[in-house]
Design a protein around this motif. Structure first.
Motif, PDB file in Angstrom:
ATOM      1  N   GLN A 155       0.822  -1.205   0.000  1.00  0.00           N
ATOM      2  CA  GLN A 155       0.000   0.000   0.000  1.00  0.00           C
ATOM      3  C   GLN A 155       0.859   1.260   0.000  1.00  0.00           C
ATOM      4  O   GLN A 155       0.476   2.272  -0.587  1.00  0.00           O
ATOM      5  CB  GLN A 155      -0.927   0.005   1.216  1.00  0.00           C
ATOM      6  CG  GLN A 155      -2.030   1.049   1.134  1.00  0.00           C
ATOM      7  CD  GLN A 155      -3.263   0.632   1.908  1.00  0.00           C
ATOM      8  OE1 GLN A 155      -3.209  -0.234   2.772  1.00  0.00           O
ATOM      9  NE2 GLN A 155      -4.390   1.243   1.595  1.00  0.00           N
TER      10      GLN A 155
ATOM     11  N   ASN B 299       0.313   4.221  -2.536  1.00  0.00           N
ATOM     12  CA  ASN B 299       0.109   5.602  -2.111  1.00  0.00           C
ATOM     13  C   ASN B 299       1.055   6.538  -2.846  1.00  0.00           C
ATOM     14  O   ASN B 299       0.694   7.671  -3.174  1.00  0.00           O
ATOM     15  CB  ASN B 299       0.316   5.731  -0.599  1.00  0.00           C
ATOM     16  CG  ASN B 299      -0.785   5.041   0.184  1.00  0.00           C
ATOM     17  OD1 ASN B 299      -1.850   4.739  -0.357  1.00  0.00           O
ATOM     18  ND2 ASN B 299      -0.537   4.791   1.455  1.00  0.00           N
TER      19      ASN B 299
ATOM     20  N   LEU C  45      -8.104   0.024  -6.389  1.00  0.00           N
ATOM     21  CA  LEU C  45      -9.285   0.872  -6.198  1.00  0.00           C
ATOM     22  C   LEU C  45     -10.565   0.035  -6.239  1.00  0.00           C
ATOM     23  O   LEU C  45     -11.531   0.310  -5.512  1.00  0.00           O
ATOM     24  CB  LEU C  45      -9.326   1.974  -7.256  1.00  0.00           C
ATOM     25  CG  LEU C  45      -8.220   3.025  -7.142  1.00  0.00           C
ATOM     26  CD1 LEU C  45      -8.299   4.022  -8.288  1.00  0.00           C
ATOM     27  CD2 LEU C  45      -8.276   3.747  -5.800  1.00  0.00           C
TER      28      LEU C  45
ATOM     29  N   GLY D 119     -10.671  -1.556  -2.998  1.00  0.00           N
ATOM     30  CA  GLY D 119     -11.017  -0.539  -2.008  1.00  0.00           C
ATOM     31  C   GLY D 119     -12.507  -0.258  -1.963  1.00  0.00           C
ATOM     32  O   GLY D 119     -13.079  -0.008  -0.893  1.00  0.00           O
TER      33      GLY D 119
ATOM     34  N   ALA E 117      -9.690   7.230   1.668  1.00  0.00           N
ATOM     35  CA  ALA E 117      -8.765   6.253   1.100  1.00  0.00           C
ATOM     36  C   ALA E 117      -9.158   4.865   1.578  1.00  0.00           C
ATOM     37  O   ALA E 117      -9.604   4.697   2.715  1.00  0.00           O
ATOM     38  CB  ALA E 117      -7.333   6.568   1.528  1.00  0.00           C
TER      39      ALA E 117
ATOM     40  N   ARG F 246      -8.504   7.503   5.625  1.00  0.00           N
ATOM     41  CA  ARG F 246      -8.002   8.878   5.637  1.00  0.00           C
ATOM     42  C   ARG F 246      -8.701   9.690   4.572  1.00  0.00           C
ATOM     43  O   ARG F 246      -8.973   9.211   3.467  1.00  0.00           O
ATOM     44  CB  ARG F 246      -6.491   8.896   5.365  1.00  0.00           C
ATOM     45  CG  ARG F 246      -5.654   8.342   6.485  1.00  0.00           C
ATOM     46  CD  ARG F 246      -4.169   8.386   6.136  1.00  0.00           C
ATOM     47  NE  ARG F 246      -3.698   9.727   5.882  1.00  0.00           N
ATOM     48  CZ  ARG F 246      -3.195  10.158   4.736  1.00  0.00           C
ATOM     49  NH1 ARG F 246      -3.117   9.341   3.687  1.00  0.00           N
ATOM     50  NH2 ARG F 246      -2.763  11.396   4.606  1.00  0.00           N
TER      51      ARG F 246
ATOM     52  N   VAL G  50      -8.757  12.119   1.685  1.00  0.00           N
ATOM     53  CA  VAL G  50      -7.803  12.553   0.660  1.00  0.00           C
ATOM     54  C   VAL G  50      -8.566  13.314  -0.416  1.00  0.00           C
ATOM     55  O   VAL G  50      -9.783  13.168  -0.571  1.00  0.00           O
ATOM     56  CB  VAL G  50      -7.072  11.350   0.024  1.00  0.00           C
ATOM     57  CG1 VAL G  50      -6.220  10.630   1.050  1.00  0.00           C
ATOM     58  CG2 VAL G  50      -8.062  10.385  -0.629  1.00  0.00           C
TER      59      VAL G  50
ATOM     60  N   GLU H 294      -9.340  13.535  -4.106  1.00  0.00           N
ATOM     61  CA  GLU H 294      -9.272  12.682  -5.296  1.00  0.00           C
ATOM     62  C   GLU H 294      -9.419  13.550  -6.529  1.00  0.00           C
ATOM     63  O   GLU H 294     -10.389  14.294  -6.671  1.00  0.00           O
ATOM     64  CB  GLU H 294     -10.374  11.625  -5.272  1.00  0.00           C
ATOM     65  CG  GLU H 294     -10.328  10.718  -6.501  1.00  0.00           C
ATOM     66  CD  GLU H 294     -11.407   9.659  -6.481  1.00  0.00           C
ATOM     67  OE1 GLU H 294     -11.170   8.580  -5.890  1.00  0.00           O
ATOM     68  OE2 GLU H 294     -12.498   9.916  -7.044  1.00  0.00           O
TER      69      GLU H 294
ATOM     70  N   HIS I 113      -4.766  10.370  -5.452  1.00  0.00           N
ATOM     71  CA  HIS I 113      -5.214  10.611  -4.085  1.00  0.00           C
ATOM     72  C   HIS I 113      -4.142  11.450  -3.400  1.00  0.00           C
ATOM     73  O   HIS I 113      -3.038  10.968  -3.135  1.00  0.00           O
ATOM     74  CB  HIS I 113      -5.414   9.293  -3.327  1.00  0.00           C
ATOM     75  CG  HIS I 113      -6.662   8.588  -3.713  1.00  0.00           C
ATOM     76  ND1 HIS I 113      -6.968   7.316  -3.265  1.00  0.00           N
ATOM     77  CD2 HIS I 113      -7.695   8.970  -4.511  1.00  0.00           C
ATOM     78  CE1 HIS I 113      -8.138   6.947  -3.772  1.00  0.00           C
ATOM     79  NE2 HIS I 113      -8.586   7.924  -4.528  1.00  0.00           N
TER      80      HIS I 113
ATOM     81  N   GLY J  41      -2.911  13.281  -0.212  1.00  0.00           N
ATOM     82  CA  GLY J  41      -3.209  13.205   1.213  1.00  0.00           C
ATOM     83  C   GLY J  41      -2.570  14.274   2.067  1.00  0.00           C
ATOM     84  O   GLY J  41      -2.887  14.375   3.260  1.00  0.00           O
TER      85      GLY J  41
END
Length: 318
Positions: free
Chosen positions: A192, A196, A218, A221, A265, A270, A272, A274, A286, A288
């Motif tokens: 991850q 990220n 994604l 996710g 995310a 978290r 973020v 997008e 993303h 952050g």
């Protein structure tokens, strides 16, 4: 090594070559490790060193034999830590041909050698198997390395198959990532981190591996999302700096080409920012933190200048 057609004995003999090129000081260190591990002192280091110089491959197999049987004893045997006496007796039996090596011990011995692992790694894995409780203490079938350790190169579909939980469902306890053993959850965290990075920086749409990793992540996710009410609660009353950054982005980029929204995310939850390219929805970022935002803006402004210059050249040419 492609040794599937070799006898078990020949496979063991092939493990001699690495020892022959091992520096002398490393052999001394290995002898001390064996003495401490199996005799709880340095007193027998000389005896182990002598055998490392004579038949290192058989001593290695005898040590693996002792460790595997310690954590997963023979039928009818109670769990007990086997010591130097066992190792030396197995060594003699193997060297003199009184006992043929078994496939399970050879498999673990090769796993240690070929993976560059230590006996500490081996004990760590064997202990984890024992704690999992899938191998009976009365001498049930012992696992093989490939049953509990998977190489990270075989995990291209990591996210498609459910991330760490998918690895665990397949029975694996560890992922071998470039010689480092990671528990599935630790490997997921490692993977991850790489994702990220991709999601926070410009990446090449033509890089199929990167695009597959991002899109499969994604998609995974999306299956990890919170219920709508919980998610909405986390996306209301946003921190003032985050709202200000969204507003600044909307003023500085072409919103006809890019959509901007705040989302959660995957897994970390978290918040973020997008950004998604409208013409290529699979291209998404993303952002952050402030560093991500400023880096993305620098790339965007550079890209806009390049496009503008290209258009000017085309107009002049026409």
């Amino acid at each position: 090594m492609n040794d599937v057609h070799l006898s078990l004995r020949d496979q063991v003999l092939q493990m001699r070559a690495p020892f022959e090129t091992t520096p002398r000081e490393m052999l001394h260190a290995l002898a001390q490790d064996l003495s401490l591990r199996f005799s709880q002192s340095n007193e027998n280091a000389g005896a182990y060193l002598k055998r490392l110089r004579e038949h290192p491959e058989w001593l290695h197999l005898a040590a693996v034999d002792a460790l595997v049987r310690t954590w997963h004893p023979d039928p009818g045997r109670r769990p007990a830590r086997l010591g130097g006496g066992w190792v030396m007796s197995r060594y003699r039996a193997y060297v003199e041909g009184q006992e043929e090596p078994s496939a399970e011990f050879v498999a673990w011995a090769r796993w240690v050698m070929e993976g560059g692992f230590s006996y500490n790694h081996l004990e760590w894995v064997l202990e984890a198997i024992s704690l999992r409780g899938t191998v009976s203490q009365d001498g049930g079938a012992r696992p093989l390395p490939q049953d509990v350790v998977v190489d990270s190169s075989a995990l291209r579909d990591f996210w498609v198959e459910g991330g760490a939980q998918g690895v665990e469902r397949r029975g694996y306890l560890f992922v071998d990532h470039d010689g480092e053993l990671l528990a599935p959850q630790a490997y997921e965290s490692h993977r991850q981190v790489g994702l990220n990075h991709f999601l926070a920086t410009p990446y090449d749409l033509s890089d199929s591996e990167v695009m597959y990793e991002i899109q499969s992540y994604l998609t995974w996710g999306a299956s990890q999302r919170l219920p709508a009410e919980e998610e909405q609660a986390l996306l209301t009353n946003l921190p003032r700096p985050l709202v200000q950054w969204v507003s600044a982005l909307e003023k500085r980029i072409d919103t006809d080409q890019y959509s901007i929204e705040v989302c959660l995310a995957p897994r970390s939850r978290r918040r973020v920012i997008e950004i998604r390219e409208r013409a290529s929805p699979e291209r998404v970022w993303h952002l952050g933190n402030q560093e991500h935002i400023l880096g993305w803006l620098a790339w965007y402004e550079h890209s806009a200048c390049v496009v503008s210059e290209q258009q000017e050249k085309e107009e002049v040419y026409v």
